[in-house]
Design an enzyme around this catalytic site. Structure first.
Site, PDB file in Angstrom:
ATOM      1  N   ASN A   1       0.863  -1.183   0.000  1.00 11.90           N
ATOM      2  CA  ASN A   1       0.000   0.000   0.000  1.00 11.90           C
ATOM      3  C   ASN A   1       0.902   1.237   0.000  1.00 11.90           C
ATOM      4  O   ASN A   1       1.500   1.561   1.020  1.00 11.90           O
ATOM      5  CB  ASN A   1      -0.891  -0.041   1.258  1.00 11.90           C
ATOM      6  CG  ASN A   1      -1.721   1.216   1.437  1.00 11.90           C
ATOM      7  OD1 ASN A   1      -1.804   2.049   0.534  1.00 11.90           O
ATOM      8  ND2 ASN A   1      -2.341   1.361   2.602  1.00 11.90           N
ATOM      9  N   TRP A   2       0.987   1.870  -1.160  1.00 12.18           N
ATOM     10  CA  TRP A   2       1.924   3.006  -1.294  1.00 12.18           C
ATOM     11  C   TRP A   2       1.379   4.284  -0.675  1.00 12.18           C
ATOM     12  O   TRP A   2       2.077   5.283  -0.599  1.00 12.18           O
ATOM     13  CB  TRP A   2       2.258   3.233  -2.780  1.00 12.18           C
ATOM     14  CG  TRP A   2       2.990   2.093  -3.421  1.00 12.18           C
ATOM     15  CD1 TRP A   2       3.415   0.932  -2.815  1.00 12.18           C
ATOM     16  CD2 TRP A   2       3.408   1.992  -4.790  1.00 12.18           C
ATOM     17  NE1 TRP A   2       4.065   0.131  -3.721  1.00 12.18           N
ATOM     18  CE2 TRP A   2       4.077   0.753  -4.943  1.00 12.18           C
ATOM     19  CE3 TRP A   2       3.281   2.825  -5.904  1.00 12.18           C
ATOM     20  CZ2 TRP A   2       4.612   0.336  -6.164  1.00 12.18           C
ATOM     21  CZ3 TRP A   2       3.808   2.416  -7.124  1.00 12.18           C
ATOM     22  CH2 TRP A   2       4.476   1.184  -7.248  1.00 12.18           C
ATOM     23  N   LYS A   3       0.114   4.288  -0.301  1.00 10.81           N
ATOM     24  CA  LYS A   3      -0.528   5.475   0.288  1.00 10.81           C
ATOM     25  C   LYS A   3      -0.279   6.714  -0.596  1.00 10.81           C
ATOM     26  O   LYS A   3      -0.142   6.572  -1.807  1.00 10.81           O
ATOM     27  CB  LYS A   3      -0.051   5.672   1.731  1.00 10.81           C
ATOM     28  CG  LYS A   3      -0.243   4.397   2.565  1.00 10.81           C
ATOM     29  CD  LYS A   3      -0.108   4.599   4.037  1.00 10.81           C
ATOM     30  CE  LYS A   3      -0.297   3.261   4.744  1.00 10.81           C
ATOM     31  NZ  LYS A   3      -0.255   3.369   6.182  1.00 10.81           N
TER      32      LYS A   3
ATOM     33  N   HIS B   1      -9.654   1.007   4.879  1.00 12.27           N
ATOM     34  CA  HIS B   1      -8.374   1.216   5.563  1.00 12.27           C
ATOM     35  C   HIS B   1      -8.604   2.147   6.755  1.00 12.27           C
ATOM     36  O   HIS B   1      -9.423   3.078   6.664  1.00 12.27           O
ATOM     37  CB  HIS B   1      -7.348   1.821   4.586  1.00 12.27           C
ATOM     38  CG  HIS B   1      -5.977   1.839   5.179  1.00 12.27           C
ATOM     39  ND1 HIS B   1      -5.576   2.810   6.064  1.00 12.27           N
ATOM     40  CD2 HIS B   1      -4.932   0.977   5.059  1.00 12.27           C
ATOM     41  CE1 HIS B   1      -4.324   2.546   6.447  1.00 12.27           C
ATOM     42  NE2 HIS B   1      -3.912   1.445   5.849  1.00 12.27           N
TER      43      HIS B   1
ATOM     44  N   GLU C   1      -7.073   4.595   7.859  1.00  9.59           N
ATOM     45  CA  GLU C   1      -6.905   6.031   7.563  1.00  9.59           C
ATOM     46  C   GLU C   1      -8.158   6.588   6.889  1.00  9.59           C
ATOM     47  O   GLU C   1      -8.521   7.747   7.102  1.00  9.59           O
ATOM     48  CB  GLU C   1      -5.650   6.239   6.691  1.00  9.59           C
ATOM     49  CG  GLU C   1      -4.383   6.018   7.523  1.00  9.59           C
ATOM     50  CD  GLU C   1      -3.185   5.488   6.764  1.00  9.59           C
ATOM     51  OE1 GLU C   1      -3.157   5.570   5.518  1.00  9.59           O
ATOM     52  OE2 GLU C   1      -2.257   4.972   7.422  1.00  9.59           O
TER      53      GLU C   1
ATOM     54  N   GLU D   1      -5.557  -5.084  10.456  1.00  9.80           N
ATOM     55  CA  GLU D   1      -4.547  -4.053  10.687  1.00  9.80           C
ATOM     56  C   GLU D   1      -4.869  -3.311  11.984  1.00  9.80           C
ATOM     57  O   GLU D   1      -5.661  -2.350  11.972  1.00  9.80           O
ATOM     58  CB  GLU D   1      -4.549  -3.046   9.534  1.00  9.80           C
ATOM     59  CG  GLU D   1      -4.215  -3.644   8.195  1.00  9.80           C
ATOM     60  CD  GLU D   1      -3.672  -2.591   7.240  1.00  9.80           C
ATOM     61  OE1 GLU D   1      -2.525  -2.724   6.820  1.00  9.80           O
ATOM     62  OE2 GLU D   1      -4.380  -1.620   6.957  1.00  9.80           O
TER      63      GLU D   1
ATOM     64  N   GLY E   1       2.155   2.194  10.896  1.00 16.32           N
ATOM     65  CA  GLY E   1       3.117   3.286  10.776  1.00 16.32           C
ATOM     66  C   GLY E   1       3.797   3.662  12.082  1.00 16.32           C
ATOM     67  O   GLY E   1       4.447   4.704  12.164  1.00 16.32           O
TER      68      GLY E   1
ATOM     69  N   SER F   1       3.156  -2.118  10.545  1.00 12.10           N
ATOM     70  CA  SER F   1       4.593  -2.213  10.829  1.00 12.10           C
ATOM     71  C   SER F   1       5.165  -3.600  10.548  1.00 12.10           C
ATOM     72  O   SER F   1       6.036  -4.077  11.274  1.00 12.10           O
ATOM     73  CB  SER F   1       4.887  -1.763  12.266  1.00 12.10           C
ATOM     74  OG  SER F   1       4.504  -0.406  12.437  1.00 12.10           O
TER      75      SER F   1
ATOM     76  N   GLY G   1       2.801  -1.146   4.329  1.00 13.62           N
ATOM     77  CA  GLY G   1       2.801   0.284   4.020  1.00 13.62           C
ATOM     78  C   GLY G   1       4.231   0.759   3.794  1.00 13.62           C
ATOM     79  O   GLY G   1       4.805   0.582   2.723  1.00 13.62           O
TER      80      GLY G   1
HETATM   81  P1  PGA Z   1       2.633   0.267   7.728  1.00 14.89           P
HETATM   82  O1  PGA Z   1       1.208   0.479   7.069  1.00 14.89           O
HETATM   83  O2  PGA Z   1       3.218  -1.013   7.170  1.00 14.89           O
HETATM   84  O3  PGA Z   1       3.434   1.484   7.323  1.00 14.89           O
HETATM   85  O4  PGA Z   1       2.445   0.172   9.202  1.00 14.89           O
HETATM   86  C1  PGA Z   1       0.341  -0.616   6.809  1.00 14.89           C
HETATM   87  C2  PGA Z   1      -0.945  -0.107   6.203  1.00 14.89           C
HETATM   88  O5  PGA Z   1      -1.428   0.955   6.592  1.00 14.89           O
HETATM   89  O6  PGA Z   1      -1.541  -0.758   5.314  1.00 14.89           O
END
Ligand code: PGA
Length: 257
Positions: free
Chosen positions: A9-11, A98, A100, A170, A176, A216, A237
């Protein structure tokens, strides 16, 4: 698609050139270093979906997905992107729910269930994300939270529709933050999700279901997480933005197969 898969997931990262370079590096390393059975899904930002789908159109091991889609079919929704548009750019998957999106864009379970329906209708496979906050875990309501996210977002689906979905667990406190769930915490929740799906549907739907871990997950802890019986891979991520880190995670999954 394999049950076991790693997704990136490149966000909201990378410019067009960087995205092109990252996807070509990943494709090259997949070719040269990773066993032929391994598969990945890349989730680039919307503007690059068409370009990367085209770039990788002959690569049968790399699927492309969008990070979100509108809950509406089409029309006067300025700034929104529909499932049909995403599909027509060559993508096969879409992230739905997600954390976010749930927190910064107030996406409710009701909206998410509409997104799931519209994704399936347009022949996209939804990767449905669920996860509890730190407060919810500390107050021991994490299982109830996950159960209600599944019930409200996904469990209206028929068995055939459910077979087309992927679930990503998640925990919000792990995304993150560098605070990865422990193997025991991840296995316990993944097993709970699989059992909950078995109770709602049946054993064969539950055992075929892909349940990814996200939060993470990186090249150091991936092997330990992927060795767990109910963890079928990762939704990555930060560590998906560097080809070497991402491929190391993909190899960690292949070694389990
Ligand atoms: P992260 O994000 O690996 O940077 O913790 C995972 C995600 O939000 O899909």
């Amino acid at each position: 698609m394999n049950r076991k898969i790693v997704a990136g997931n490149w966000k909201m990262n990378l410019d067009r050139q960087e995205a092109q370079l990252l996807s070509s590096e990943i494709a090259g390393m997949m070719q040269d270093e990773v066993p032929a059975s391994a598969q990945v899904i890349l989730f680039p930002p919307f503007p690059y979906l068409g370009m990367i789908s085209k770039q990788l159109e002959n690569d049968k091991r790399i699927f492309i997905g969008a990070q979100n889609c509108s809950e509406h079919e089409s029309g006067a929704y300025t700034g929104e992107v529909s499932a049909k548009m995403i599909r027509s750019c060559g993508a096969s998957h879409v992230l739905v729910g997600h954390s976010e999106r749930r927190s910064y864009f107030q996406e409710s379970d009701a909206v998410l269930s509409k997104k799931i329906n519209i994704a399936l209708k347009n022949n996209l496979r939804p990767v449905f994300c669920c996860g509890e906050s730190l407060n919810q875990r500390n107050s021991n309501s994490h299982f109830d939270i996950i159960q209600s996210q599944l019930e409200n977002g996904l469990f209206h689906l028929s068995e055939n529709e459910m077979n087309r979905c992927v679930i990503a667990y998640e925990p919000v406190w792990a995304i993150g933050t560098g605070m990865t769930a422990s193997p025991a915490q991840a296995q316990e929740m993944h097993e709970f999700i699989r059992k909950t799906v078995a109770v709602k549907y049946n054993f064969s739907v539950a055992s075929a279901l892909t349940i990814l871990y996200g939060g993470s997950c990186n090249e150091k802890n991936a092997s330990e997480l992927f060795a767990l019986p109910d963890v079928d891979g990762g939704l990555i991520g930060g560590a998906s933005l560097k080809s070497r880190s991402f491929i190391t995670i993909v190899k960690a999954l292949s070694e389990q197969q």
